[in-house]
Design an enzyme around this catalytic site. Structure first.
Site, PDB file in Angstrom:
ATOM      1  N   GLU A 141       0.857  -1.192   0.000  1.00 36.65           N
ATOM      2  CA  GLU A 141       0.000   0.000   0.000  1.00 36.65           C
ATOM      3  C   GLU A 141       0.888   1.234   0.000  1.00 36.65           C
ATOM      4  OE1 GLU A 141      -3.327   2.025   2.879  1.00 36.65           O
ATOM      5  OE2 GLU A 141      -3.048  -0.129   3.015  1.00 36.65           O
ATOM      6  N   HIS A 174       1.796   4.588  -1.847  1.00 38.29           N
ATOM      7  CA  HIS A 174       1.001   5.469  -2.700  1.00 38.29           C
ATOM      8  C   HIS A 174       1.840   6.382  -3.582  1.00 38.29           C
ATOM      9  CE1 HIS A 174      -2.468   4.041  -0.587  1.00 38.29           C
ATOM     10  NE2 HIS A 174      -1.966   4.417   0.568  1.00 38.29           N
ATOM     11  N   HIS A 212      -8.893   0.502  -0.456  1.00 37.56           N
ATOM     12  CA  HIS A 212      -8.371   1.570   0.397  1.00 37.56           C
ATOM     13  C   HIS A 212      -9.517   2.496   0.750  1.00 37.56           C
ATOM     14  CE1 HIS A 212      -6.320   5.249   1.646  1.00 37.56           C
ATOM     15  NE2 HIS A 212      -5.245   4.503   1.861  1.00 37.56           N
ATOM     16  N   ASP A 239       1.846   2.102   3.919  1.00 36.42           N
ATOM     17  CA  ASP A 239       1.005   3.278   3.670  1.00 36.42           C
ATOM     18  C   ASP A 239       1.847   4.515   3.394  1.00 36.42           C
ATOM     19  OD1 ASP A 239      -1.412   4.483   3.253  1.00 36.42           O
ATOM     20  OD2 ASP A 239      -2.004   4.590   5.349  1.00 36.42           O
TER      21      ASP A 239
END
Length: 352
Positions: free
Chosen positions: A11, A13, A166, A289
């Protein structure tokens, strides 16, 4: 000395110029959290080169699986979503191909056009070699269990690739009812990264179960971040609804057979242990994240900073066997998606 654990973050980004342009035209606020401006946070979101690799090294991350920041293209009009998703996926593929040892990708999917969504997932997996897709719960006010998304879920099931969901910001009515009127500007933060994101997406998961998505697609695999988006902590309670909902299985079984869970950079051993107890280490994955949990220690807060080697040390110090740590770090991910390279190879051979 045990062998170093290989860690793949799922995850991680990124925002791309094509996405920033489309968001701006759609009236999205130009804030650093979405990649606008020159603040370090915004630059990190846009970065796909040396700085990101350096930050991965700082975290202790071997591979980053790149995906668009929330809400991807799901807040765009259908025609724009199709175009931007395709362009963004092509750009992501170039980034991955330029550094295949360190990067993989999850596809952007134009859910505002459900037919095109299934087609783009097929293209991204079989042609571009993506390991699955990143979705963002609702499409506007339309929930993830809407019948028009069945073709997308059937395609993911047939290709045997996961859909990582998400969170995104709750609808305006929810924001106003639950998060407005708080002092010190806390409301918007509570509505998003503080809490509202996770409740919003957790409800989407439950809707998918109760509306029969996983009964129609029993092999569909979904990745839940943030330690299961609240739901794991209430399964024993919510399960009372399974008879009224006429579920084909006990509620917890859906999470043990159709869901994989990662922590999204929330480095809490309590959440780690609870997740392992509920779904088992063979259904756990890893994520940081980035950049939302990189260098974020306001007031010394310890649970949301994966920098300084914490992404690695958190897993290495986990109360699991070395085999379980290796599975969570990358083994489960390879077991789930390792076949995708073969799909791309067969597609390229057909084109040749």
């Amino acid at each position: 000395m045990s062998e170093k654990v290989r860690i793949v973050g799922l995850e991680e980004h990124v925002v791309l110029p094509v996405l920033l342009d489309a968001w701006a035209k759609a009236g999205v606020p130009r804030i650093p959290q979405l990649g606008y401006g020159d603040e370090p946070f915004a630059r990190r979101l846009r970065e796909t080169g040396d700085q990101r690799l350096a930050d991965m090294d700082d975290q202790g991350l071997d591979v980053a699986v790149l995906s668009l920041a929330t809400p991807g293209v799901q807040n765009l009009e259908a025609a724009d979503a199709v175009r931007v998703a395709r362009d963004a996926n092509d750009a992501l593929a170039e980034i991955v191909d330029a550094n295949a040892d360190r990067f993989q990708a999850l596809a952007a999917i134009p859910t505002p056009s459900p037919e095109a969504a299934a087609e783009e997932l097929e293209r991204a997996v079989t042609h571009l070699g993506f390991r699955g897709a990143m979705l963002y719960g609702r499409t506007g006010a339309k929930p993830a269990d809407a019948p028009e998304f069945d073709d997308l879920y059937a395609t993911a099931e047939r290709l045997r690739v996961p859909l990582h969901f998400h969170p995104q910001t709750p609808v305006q009515a929810v924001q106003e009812a639950y998060y407005s009127g708080l002092p010190n500007g806390v409301g918007p933060m509570l509505a998003t990264a503080g809490l509202g994101w996770y409740y919003d997406l957790g409800v989407q998961y439950l809707r998918m179960i109760f509306s029969g998505v996983f009964d129609r697609h029993p092999d569909l695999q979904v990745i839940a971040g943030h330690w299961g988006e609240v739901v794991l902590f209430y399964l024993d309670h919510i399960g009372i609804l399974q008879n009224a909902a006429k579920l084909e299985r006990p509620l917890a079984n859906y999470f043990r057979q159709n869901f994989w869970v990662a922590g999204s950079g929330t480095v809490s051993e309590r959440y780690l242990r609870w997740t392992a107890e509920v779904v088992g280490t063979d259904r756990m994955l890893y994520s940081t994240d980035y950049p939302y949990t990189f260098g974020t220690r306001p007031g010394g807060f310890p649970f949301l900073d994966t920098g300084g080697g914490v992404a690695r040390s958190f897993l290495e110090r986990a109360p699991f066997t070395e085999e379980e740590k290796a599975a969570i770090g990358s083994g489960n991910w390879e077991r789930l998606t390792g076949h995708v390279a073969g799909l791309r190879g067969r597609h390229d051979a057909t084109l040749g």
